[in-house]
Design a protein around this motif. Sequence first.
Motif, PDB file in Angstrom:
ATOM      1  N   UNK A  71      30.303  -4.018 -42.593  1.00 49.85           N
ATOM      2  CA  UNK A  71      31.698  -3.618 -42.658  1.00 49.85           C
ATOM      3  C   UNK A  71      32.537  -4.862 -42.889  1.00 49.85           C
ATOM      4  N   UNK A  72      33.770  -4.696 -43.382  1.00 47.26           N
ATOM      5  CA  UNK A  72      34.674  -5.821 -43.571  1.00 47.26           C
ATOM      6  C   UNK A  72      34.990  -6.474 -42.227  1.00 47.26           C
ATOM      7  N   UNK A  73      34.975  -7.801 -42.217  1.00 42.67           N
ATOM      8  CA  UNK A  73      35.298  -8.557 -41.003  1.00 42.67           C
ATOM      9  C   UNK A  73      36.742  -9.030 -41.045  1.00 42.67           C
ATOM     10  N   UNK A  74      37.510  -8.806 -39.966  1.00 44.96           N
ATOM     11  CA  UNK A  74      38.873  -9.332 -39.904  1.00 44.96           C
ATOM     12  C   UNK A  74      38.934 -10.808 -39.536  1.00 44.96           C
ATOM     13  N   UNK A  75      37.785 -11.412 -39.256  1.00 41.29           N
ATOM     14  CA  UNK A  75      37.765 -12.755 -38.680  1.00 41.29           C
ATOM     15  C   UNK A  75      37.810 -13.876 -39.713  1.00 41.29           C
ATOM     16  N   UNK A  76      37.489 -13.574 -40.972  1.00 38.65           N
ATOM     17  CA  UNK A  76      37.626 -14.607 -41.994  1.00 38.65           C
ATOM     18  C   UNK A  76      38.356 -14.090 -43.230  1.00 38.65           C
ATOM     19  N   UNK A  77      38.915 -12.874 -43.140  1.00 36.69           N
ATOM     20  CA  UNK A  77      39.714 -12.329 -44.241  1.00 36.69           C
ATOM     21  C   UNK A  77      41.111 -11.993 -43.714  1.00 36.69           C
ATOM     22  N   UNK A  78      42.123 -12.542 -44.334  1.00 37.52           N
ATOM     23  CA  UNK A  78      43.492 -12.185 -43.972  1.00 37.52           C
ATOM     24  C   UNK A  78      43.823 -10.842 -44.630  1.00 37.52           C
ATOM     25  N   UNK A  79      44.587  -9.978 -43.958  1.00 36.86           N
ATOM     26  CA  UNK A  79      44.869  -8.653 -44.519  1.00 36.86           C
ATOM     27  C   UNK A  79      45.572  -8.666 -45.870  1.00 36.86           C
ATOM     28  N   UNK A  80      46.411  -9.658 -46.156  1.00 33.37           N
ATOM     29  CA  UNK A  80      47.159  -9.647 -47.421  1.00 33.37           C
ATOM     30  C   UNK A  80      46.232  -9.824 -48.630  1.00 33.37           C
ATOM     31  N   UNK A  81      45.432 -10.905 -48.720  1.00 34.39           N
ATOM     32  CA  UNK A  81      44.515 -10.990 -49.860  1.00 34.39           C
ATOM     33  C   UNK A  81      43.432  -9.915 -49.821  1.00 34.39           C
ATOM     34  N   UNK A  82      43.031  -9.468 -48.625  1.00 38.28           N
ATOM     35  CA  UNK A  82      42.056  -8.389 -48.543  1.00 38.28           C
ATOM     36  C   UNK A  82      42.609  -7.117 -49.182  1.00 38.28           C
ATOM     37  N   UNK A  83      43.868  -6.788 -48.887  1.00 35.47           N
ATOM     38  CA  UNK A  83      44.486  -5.598 -49.476  1.00 35.47           C
ATOM     39  C   UNK A  83      44.543  -5.721 -50.995  1.00 35.47           C
ATOM     40  N   UNK A  84      44.843  -6.914 -51.483  1.00 35.32           N
ATOM     41  CA  UNK A  84      44.926  -7.132 -52.927  1.00 35.32           C
ATOM     42  C   UNK A  84      43.564  -6.883 -53.579  1.00 35.32           C
ATOM     43  N   UNK A  85      42.495  -7.398 -52.951  1.00 34.94           N
ATOM     44  CA  UNK A  85      41.152  -7.188 -53.482  1.00 34.94           C
ATOM     45  C   UNK A  85      40.750  -5.720 -53.407  1.00 34.94           C
TER      46      UNK A  85
END
Length: 296
Positions: A71-85
């Motif tokens: 599953x996606x980890x919140x610990x090394x991905x910031x929500x803003x660039x994650x949402x963009x991807x």
Amino acid sequence: MTGPRIGTVVWPMQSWPEAGDTWRRAEELGFHHAWVYDHLAWRGATPWYDAYTTLAAAAAVTSRVRLGTMVTSPNFRHPVPAAHAIKTIDHVSGGRLTVGIGSGGTRRTSDGGVLGGPEWTAAERAGRFAEWVGLLDRLLRGPETTFEGEHYSAREVVSEPGCVQRPRVPFAIAADGPRGMRLAARHGAGWITNAVAPGREAPEVVRSRLDALRAAYDAEGREVGDRILLTGFTGEPWLESPQAFADLAGRYGELGVTDIVLHWPRPGTRWDADMDVFERIAAEHGTGVSGARRPS
């Protein structure tokens, strides 16, 4: 055949174009969905490629199978660039993406620990997880998001044109405890468990967690979404034979599991299996057609 839908975890260890052949094969075999682990590394396995980049490439070489992070980890991905991807992959796939999200791993070498900083307590990890999911939800729904939280922030982030799937890409939340269950009930179109609990039998673990999940959804006034069982961690013989799979799938289906995920056979590891058995299971229990699903 009736029963739970089936999916597979594709290990992000092959280079391209070999990896592309595996993703296409997953679709050809008839799996309803295919997933990839989201870690920076995993149990010493090398090479280990990025989950989101892999899904974008997989989306481009498939047309039917549903895709997702496990599953996606919140610990090394910031929500803003994650949402963009996430929006980009949703568009590339034509609306076939589900974002599995969990609280992340505890091994420093495979998760956020590689970024440095202090170790987080269980409460801090849970707080970051909840804030991350809530902010991602807002970012994907748009049209513009400004947020200042304890762990994450966003300033005037424009979300248009948004996701192909509306109101946004569906989330599948991996959660075992009460706080995570509430998060799944509030934001999830699905829920993920691996049925692992020390000293307890897997079916009883799933039964009790499903009871808690239903209670959490009831409290939110929502219908329970997909209930996804990730196999391969409890010692049950899922890939011993097609009959063994059918027996286990039937048992968990009766408990309320809607989707079962198998690991793509990986020689020389605990996830090794007879490829012929794996393919027969897919042929007998898959459909080859999944398409896009709207989040609940």
